[in-house]
Design an enzyme around this catalytic site. Structure first.
Site, PDB file in Angstrom:
ATOM      1  N   ASP A   1      17.396  37.162  -6.028  1.00  0.00           N
ATOM      2  CA  ASP A   1      16.768  35.896  -5.644  1.00  0.00           C
ATOM      3  C   ASP A   1      16.824  35.804  -4.124  1.00  0.00           C
ATOM      4  O   ASP A   1      17.898  35.614  -3.548  1.00  0.00           O
ATOM      5  CB  ASP A   1      17.538  34.737  -6.300  1.00  0.00           C
TER       6      ASP A   1
ATOM      7  N   ASP B   1      10.362  31.140  -2.284  1.00  0.00           N
ATOM      8  CA  ASP B   1      11.590  31.299  -3.067  1.00  0.00           C
ATOM      9  C   ASP B   1      11.161  31.955  -4.371  1.00  0.00           C
ATOM     10  O   ASP B   1      10.451  31.341  -5.174  1.00  0.00           O
ATOM     11  CB  ASP B   1      12.191  29.900  -3.303  1.00  0.00           C
TER      12      ASP B   1
ATOM     13  N   HIS C   1      12.687  23.415  -8.452  1.00  0.00           N
ATOM     14  CA  HIS C   1      12.793  22.359  -7.446  1.00  0.00           C
ATOM     15  C   HIS C   1      11.558  22.306  -6.560  1.00  0.00           C
ATOM     16  O   HIS C   1      10.878  23.320  -6.373  1.00  0.00           O
ATOM     17  CB  HIS C   1      14.026  22.614  -6.573  1.00  0.00           C
TER      18      HIS C   1
ATOM     19  N   HIS D   1      15.535  22.497  -1.306  1.00  0.00           N
ATOM     20  CA  HIS D   1      15.534  21.550  -2.429  1.00  0.00           C
ATOM     21  C   HIS D   1      15.087  20.199  -1.906  1.00  0.00           C
ATOM     22  O   HIS D   1      15.851  19.454  -1.316  1.00  0.00           O
ATOM     23  CB  HIS D   1      16.923  21.446  -3.071  1.00  0.00           C
TER      24      HIS D   1
ATOM     25  N   GLU E   1      11.523  28.133 -11.597  1.00  0.00           N
ATOM     26  CA  GLU E   1      12.462  29.200 -11.933  1.00  0.00           C
ATOM     27  C   GLU E   1      13.136  28.868 -13.252  1.00  0.00           C
ATOM     28  O   GLU E   1      13.435  27.720 -13.543  1.00  0.00           O
ATOM     29  CB  GLU E   1      13.508  29.395 -10.830  1.00  0.00           C
TER      30      GLU E   1
ATOM     31  N   GLU F   1      11.375  33.680 -11.024  1.00  0.00           N
ATOM     32  CA  GLU F   1      11.009  32.515 -10.213  1.00  0.00           C
ATOM     33  C   GLU F   1       9.813  32.813  -9.327  1.00  0.00           C
ATOM     34  O   GLU F   1       9.712  33.897  -8.748  1.00  0.00           O
ATOM     35  CB  GLU F   1      12.204  32.134  -9.318  1.00  0.00           C
TER      36      GLU F   1
HETATM   37 CO   LIG Z   1      14.771  28.481  -6.197  1.00  0.00          CO
END
Ligand SMILES: [Co+2]
Length: 468
Positions: A241, A252, A321, A329, A354, A449
């Site tokens: 990640d 992300d 998020h 976030h 994700e 994700e």
């Molecule tokens: Co994330």
């Protein structure tokens, strides 16, 4: 395969710059400027194209840039068909890259910064999907909404640069990651590649957060600290990640690595659950409905380990998020089980969708040594008594701002003996620690994700690649 038409398009663009024969769709005033000062104009032209000034009707492309514009225009105008056509075109174009002229081809291993691969400064779009909801069909063709997108062209281009770097970095790392690799070496290699391909430039372009490489029952937020000699094993399930950013626009995106094929259904569960969440996402869609769609797909999978059949569970206290500039976030959560909040997704928002599939309890808690930290985005000025903490905060402000960092990032910029000061910053609430998130020991968790953008006219899956 090389599509001849595409090569022609690329070469024509090169000529346009060299020989002054620009695409016919340029305005007169643009043509004048081009003849006056070609070098300066090249950048200006890219900007004009970005904001959708050129529209290449036949979709064949009068140049590499025109081709991009055609894709963007098709995506904005043509809805599903146009968007798909554009996506296809882009695929072909990618493969035809490195021909005689035009865009440069990446080396293997990758060494050329992504901005240098796109001399016109326009980065490729993600996957374009039209909104499925009836109440959103007007969006596909609305001229007003297209105008709204033109105003955001530079933002879109920034985040697409971050996305292209993410794709290139991960696709190279997928070839490198093998059982026996030391995780700390793997992370440093991945991060080094991210820095060079994005053309790191302070807080303007670089890594968005530490490389997560959580193993097995650890779902997230693990990266090795100095002295951690963990080596990847054949039976490990590892979540990679990592994040890239340009001008604070963050990508992300995460995938799972496992060598033992018994884990294939676990990986597939999470990958397909994430795809289901992305498919369900849209403007005015309730986040709880996205969560329900995710759980339904996730929990339709099972796997067999040691003669036992296990149903995959969505980890109920982990979520995707919303993302804002320099804020990973941004306030909204995308649940991965049913029963979540009815808050709606809105136009213009970025989301990290994700999902985590687990063979354990499907519930995580904080455990193990902490490696990840981030300044509280909303914290104001806090007076500090300890000079060392004050100094460390200055270092964090300059190097990471409100982006997440890890102990290794402090090590590499020359900080030593910072743990006490770091603890002080955590105790005062300026910095928040993010310890590893763990399900029950002995279980396995997979994660996929993507970062998506809810554009006014369509949904763009920014980090989509040929791998996932
Ligand atoms: Co994330």
């Amino acid at each position: 395969m090389v599509a001849p038409g595409e090569d022609v398009a690329v070469d024509a663009s090169a000529d346009a710059v060299e020989g002054g024969e620009e695409p016919k769709v340029l305005s007169k005033s643009q043509r004048k400027r081009l003849n006056k000062k070609k070098a300066a104009e090249e950048k200006r032209r890219a900007e004009a194209e970005l904001s959708g000034v050129q529209i290449d009707e036949d979709g064949e492309g009068n140049g590499a840039a025109g081709d991009d514009t055609a894709a963007a225009a098709a995506a904005a105008v043509g809805g599903e068909e146009g968007a798909e056509g554009a996506a296809k075109k882009k695929k072909k174009k990618k493969k035809s890259k490195g021909g005689k002229g035009g865009a440069r081809q990446q080396t293997d291993p990758p060494t050329i910064p992504v901005p240098d691969l796109y001399p016109n400064g326009i980065f490729p779009e993600g996957e374009i999907v039209s909104y499925p909801q009836d109440y959103n069909t007007y969006r596909t063709t609305s001229e007003e909404l297209r105008e709204r997108e033109r105003l955001e062209a530079n933002v879109y281009n920034d985040v697409r640069r971050a996305a292209e770097v993410h794709r290139q970095v991960r696709q190279h790392m997928q070839k490198v990651i093998k059982p026996g690799i030391k995780l700390i070496d793997m992370c440093e290699q991945l991060e080094g590649l991210s820095r060079s391909l994005i053309k790191e430039d302070g807080l303007q372009a670089g890594i968005a957060f530490p490389t997560g490489c959580s193993l097995n029952h650890v779902a997230a937020h693990y990266t090795p600290n100095k002295g951690d000699n963990t080596v990847l094993g054949y039976d490990d399930v590892m979540k990679i990640d990592f994040g890239t950013q340009v001008n604070g626009r963050i990508i992300d995106s995460a995938f799972t690595v496992a060598f033992n094929p018994i884990f294939d259904p676990l990986k597939e569960a999470s990958r397909e659950a994430t795809n289901a969440g992305i498919a369900a996402a849209g403007i005015d869609v309730r986040l709880c409905d996205v969560g329900e769609a995710i759980q339904e797909v996730m929990e339709s999978y099972e796997l067999e380990i040691g003669g036992k059949t296990l149903q995959v569970k969505s980890v109920r206290n982990l979520t995707g998020h919303s993302i804002a500039p320099y804020q990973i976030h941004a306030g909204k959560s995308v649940p991965i089980v049913k029963g979540g909040e009815a808050t709606k997704m809105e136009e213009g928002e970025f989301f990290a969708v994700e999902t985590f599939g687990s063979t354990g309890k499907g519930y995580i808690r904080e455990d193990l040594e902490c490696s990840h930290y981030m300044k509280d985005f909303h914290v104001g000025h806090v007076p500090l008594r300890l000079p060392r903490a004050k100094q460390l905060l200055g270092t964090i402000d300059r190097n990471f701002g409100t982006l997440a960092f890890c102990r290794r990032f402090l090590d590499r910029i020359g900080e030593t003996k910072y743990l006490m000061a770091l603890k002080n910053l955590c105790d005062t609430g300026i910095v928040v620690p993010y310890p590893p998130l763990c399900d029950t020991k002995g279980c396995h968790v997979a994660q996929y994700e993507h970062t998506i953008l809810l554009r006014p006219t369509c949904k763009e899956i920014l980090s989509k690649g040929e791998d996932y």
